[in-house]
Design a protein around this motif. Structure first.
Motif, short mmCIF file in Angstrom:
data_model
loop_
_atom_site.label_atom_id
_atom_site.label_comp_id
_atom_site.label_asym_id
_atom_site.label_seq_id
_atom_site.Cartn_x
_atom_site.Cartn_y
_atom_site.Cartn_z
N VAL A 28 0.85 -1.19 0.00
CA VAL A 28 0.00 0.00 0.00
C VAL A 28 0.88 1.23 0.00
O VAL A 28 1.87 1.30 0.74
N CYS A 29 0.54 2.22 -0.83
CA CYS A 29 1.24 3.50 -0.81
C CYS A 29 0.65 4.34 0.32
O CYS A 29 -0.55 4.61 0.34
N THR A 30 1.50 4.74 1.24
CA THR A 30 1.02 5.53 2.38
C THR A 30 0.74 6.98 1.99
O THR A 30 0.13 7.71 2.76
N GLU A 31 1.15 7.39 0.80
CA GLU A 31 0.91 8.75 0.32
C GLU A 31 -0.39 8.87 -0.47
O GLU A 31 -1.21 9.71 -0.18
N CYS A 32 -0.56 8.02 -1.48
CA CYS A 32 -1.73 8.14 -2.36
C CYS A 32 -2.81 7.10 -2.10
O CYS A 32 -3.92 7.20 -2.62
#
Length: 88
Positions: A28-32
């Protein structure tokens, strides 16, 4: 164990590996918020809603596949027993 790593392909993304097994891993991308499903020959890049829909689809399919496998096994056993009875 969670593993945070910088993505070398997309600037600004930080990836968190949240699950893995022999089939692949989920990141999982923690930004997007995008969810990446990485397998040996394919990588799916999904938004969270699409990941939920894919998860629901696979969870629905699994018991049906198991039921089909039980039916096939039962048919093979019956066919083998019939052939045995005809031979004896």
């Amino acid at each position: 164990m969670l593993n945070v790593q910088e993505n070398e392909y997309e600037s600004g993304c930080r990836h968190l590996s949240i699950a893995s097994n022999a089939a692949g891993k989920v990141i999982v991308c923690t930004e997007c918020g995008r969810v990446h499903v990485a397998m040996p020959h394919v990588m799916l890049n999904l938004d969270p809603d699409d990941f939920d829909a894919l998860s629901a689809l696979l969870n629905t399919a699994r018991p049906r596949i198991e039921e089909l496998a039980r039916i096939r096994l039962s048919c093979h056993r019956e066919a083998g027993a019939s052939a045995y009875r005809r031979a004896h």
